[in-house]
Design an enzyme around this catalytic site. Structure first.
Site, PDB file in Angstrom:
ATOM      1  N   LYS A 140      -5.801  -3.415   3.574  1.00 29.15           N
ATOM      2  CA  LYS A 140      -4.895  -2.477   2.894  1.00 29.15           C
ATOM      3  C   LYS A 140      -5.165  -2.283   1.403  1.00 29.15           C
ATOM      4  O   LYS A 140      -4.320  -1.734   0.680  1.00 29.15           O
ATOM      5  CB  LYS A 140      -3.411  -2.840   3.099  1.00 29.15           C
ATOM      6  CG  LYS A 140      -3.021  -3.100   4.522  1.00 29.15           C
ATOM      7  CD  LYS A 140      -3.605  -2.121   5.507  1.00 29.15           C
ATOM      8  CE  LYS A 140      -3.013  -0.731   5.406  1.00 29.15           C
ATOM      9  NZ  LYS A 140      -3.767   0.196   6.331  1.00 29.15           N
ATOM     10  N   HIS A 172     -13.450  -7.421   6.167  1.00 24.99           N
ATOM     11  CA  HIS A 172     -12.287  -7.978   5.462  1.00 24.99           C
ATOM     12  C   HIS A 172     -12.461  -9.497   5.303  1.00 24.99           C
ATOM     13  O   HIS A 172     -11.510 -10.192   4.915  1.00 24.99           O
ATOM     14  CB  HIS A 172     -11.000  -7.740   6.259  1.00 24.99           C
ATOM     15  CG  HIS A 172     -10.517  -6.328   6.285  1.00 24.99           C
ATOM     16  ND1 HIS A 172     -10.578  -5.493   5.208  1.00 24.99           N
ATOM     17  CD2 HIS A 172      -9.923  -5.610   7.276  1.00 24.99           C
ATOM     18  CE1 HIS A 172     -10.065  -4.312   5.538  1.00 24.99           C
ATOM     19  NE2 HIS A 172      -9.670  -4.368   6.784  1.00 24.99           N
ATOM     20  N   SER A 190       2.011  -2.374   2.130  1.00 22.64           N
ATOM     21  CA  SER A 190       1.147  -1.555   2.969  1.00 22.64           C
ATOM     22  C   SER A 190       0.794  -2.296   4.267  1.00 22.64           C
ATOM     23  O   SER A 190       0.792  -1.708   5.360  1.00 22.64           O
ATOM     24  CB  SER A 190      -0.118  -1.207   2.188  1.00 22.64           C
ATOM     25  OG  SER A 190      -0.948  -0.354   2.927  1.00 22.64           O
TER      26      SER A 190
HETATM   27  P1  A3P Z   1      -0.307   2.690   1.473  1.00 24.35           P
HETATM   28  O1  A3P Z   1       0.086   2.073   2.782  1.00 24.35           O
HETATM   29  O2  A3P Z   1       0.260   1.975   0.301  1.00 24.35           O
HETATM   30  O3  A3P Z   1      -0.074   4.154   1.425  1.00 24.35           O
HETATM   31  P2  A3P Z   1      -7.038   0.414   4.008  1.00 24.35           P
HETATM   32  O4  A3P Z   1      -7.947   1.600   4.142  1.00 24.35           O
HETATM   33  O5  A3P Z   1      -7.667  -0.756   3.338  1.00 24.35           O
HETATM   34  O6  A3P Z   1      -6.374   0.103   5.299  1.00 24.35           O
HETATM   35  O7  A3P Z   1      -5.897   0.836   2.961  1.00 24.35           O
HETATM   36  C1  A3P Z   1      -4.913   1.773   3.288  1.00 24.35           C
HETATM   37  C2  A3P Z   1      -4.105   2.054   2.045  1.00 24.35           C
HETATM   38  O8  A3P Z   1      -4.915   2.834   1.146  1.00 24.35           O
HETATM   39  C3  A3P Z   1      -2.851   2.865   2.347  1.00 24.35           C
HETATM   40  O9  A3P Z   1      -1.902   2.494   1.350  1.00 24.35           O
HETATM   41  C4  A3P Z   1      -3.374   4.266   2.128  1.00 24.35           C
HETATM   42  O10 A3P Z   1      -2.383   5.243   1.910  1.00 24.35           O
HETATM   43  C5  A3P Z   1      -4.227   4.055   0.873  1.00 24.35           C
HETATM   44  N1  A3P Z   1      -5.205   5.140   0.695  1.00 24.35           N
HETATM   45  C6  A3P Z   1      -6.084   5.624   1.590  1.00 24.35           C
HETATM   46  N2  A3P Z   1      -6.743   6.672   1.082  1.00 24.35           N
HETATM   47  C7  A3P Z   1      -6.274   6.866  -0.163  1.00 24.35           C
HETATM   48  C8  A3P Z   1      -6.547   7.829  -1.194  1.00 24.35           C
HETATM   49  N3  A3P Z   1      -7.428   8.793  -1.014  1.00 24.35           N
HETATM   50  N4  A3P Z   1      -5.862   7.708  -2.357  1.00 24.35           N
HETATM   51  C9  A3P Z   1      -4.945   6.738  -2.538  1.00 24.35           C
HETATM   52  N5  A3P Z   1      -4.630   5.811  -1.599  1.00 24.35           N
HETATM   53  C10 A3P Z   1      -5.281   5.880  -0.419  1.00 24.35           C
END
Ligand code: A3P
Length: 304
Positions: A57, A117, A147
């Site tokens: 996340k 991860h 998240s």
């Molecule tokens: P939130 O749940 O806080 O919205 P991962 O890809 O490691 O699983 O992380 C997912 C998190 O990154 C989510 O956070 C998601 O919304 C955020 N995320 C993904 N793409 C993004 C972007 N282009 N800009 C900002 N945050 C982004």
């Protein structure tokens, strides 16, 4: 009647199914990952691989998409060749009955973009033998926790997180898949002194994406025009990725990732933790944070 009963039982099973967790060297990981641990440990990296490493996340999908577009010199059409989880193998993932991340990566042509991860101590040694470039993206623990809480709710491959209160304690104790956030960010921070690691922060990417792209480009040994960088910024904005079926995980069925509970592209903000942390939890968290991060030389921003 029997058919309807079976269909109901199947529906119940799908709705309540949760993958089991195991452990490798004390780190909680999906059982299916633990089952093929030898294969993961012996994964053969290649010199021209690029690895995206994160605690869950932290913005993995975001930085994956940015790096992929950089390698493609901003060719958006090519970047949409496949969903993000297909074009970038997740090396320790073993989504039975589908191919494992290792098996999938082995069949891929170079140059490969890979995802992990894993905490530093569990990394397959060949990444270091081959001097592979690693982009590590870190995100502040409070936003990661929120998240991850929502993600564990929607992801059937992970345990149910329980209530927010329960999850708060579990996360602080490192009793979540892939283990402790503290150990993860500190472990990789120390490793950057000995390996080819670019250590980046989610908060910096939000604050000034183009500034951060330039660090990435330097690390990757690439040059791109301002125009291409602007194109990448546009295509990897939160809204664009939320609407893009290749990045929003809508390619996965609800039985695997139930986005009716919470979307994968949820908020994409710094500071959403303020909408979840109780005042008392914030005090407990800050005390633990101070203890665990003391002397690490690492600091995070929880608001901009
Ligand atoms: P939130 O749940 O806080 O919205 P991962 O890809 O490691 O699983 O992380 C997912 C998190 O990154 C989510 O956070 C998601 O919304 C955020 N995320 C993904 N793409 C993004 C972007 N282009 N800009 C900002 N945050 C982004």
């Amino acid at each position: 009647m029997a058919y309807e009963r079976n269909a109901d039982l199947m529906k119940d099973f799908i709705e309540t199914y949760r993958a089991q967790m195991g452990q490798v060297e004390g780190i909680p990981l999906p059982e299916s990952t633990c089952e093929i641990w030898d294969q993961i440990h012996n994964f053969q990296a290649r010199e021209d691989d690029i690895l995206i490493a994160t605690y869950p996340k932290a913005g993995t999908t975001w930085v994956q998409e940015i790096v992929d577009l950089m390698l493609l010199e901003g060719d958006v059409k090519k970047s949409m060749r496949a969903p993000c989880f297909v074009k970038v193998p997740f090396i320790e993932f073993n989504p039975k009955p589908m191919k494992s991340g290792v098996a999938y990566a082995n069949t891929m042509e170079s140059p490969r973009l890979l995802k992990t991860h894993l905490p530093i101590q569990l990394m397959p040694p060949s990444f270091w033998d081959k001097n592979v470039k690693v982009v590590y993206l870190a995100r502040n623990a409070k936003d990661c926790m929120v998240s991850y809480f929502y993600f564990q709710r929607i992801n059937k491959a992970l345990p149910d997180p329980g209530t927010w209160d329960e999850y708060f304690s579990k996360f602080l104790a490192g009793d979540v898949p892939w283990g402790s956030w503290f150990d993860h960010v500190i472990g990789w921070w120390k490793a950057k002194y000995n390996h080819e690691i670019l250590y980046m922060f989610y908060e910096d990417l939000i604050e000034d994406p183009i500034r951060e792209y330039r660090k990435l480009l330097k690390f990757l040994g690439k040059e791109l025009s301002d125009e291409v960088l602007e194109k990448i910024r546009h295509h990897t904005s939160f809204q664009a990725m939320k609407e893009n079926p290749m990045t929003n995980y809508s390619a996965l069925p609800a039985a695997v990732l139930d986005q009716s509970i919470s979307p994968f592209m949820r908020k994409g903000k710094v500071g959403d933790w303020k909408n979840h942390f109780l005042v008392a939890q914030n005090i407990v968290f800050d005390e633990e944070y101070k203890k665990r991060m003391a002397g690490s030389g690492l600091s995070f921003r929880t608001q901009l």
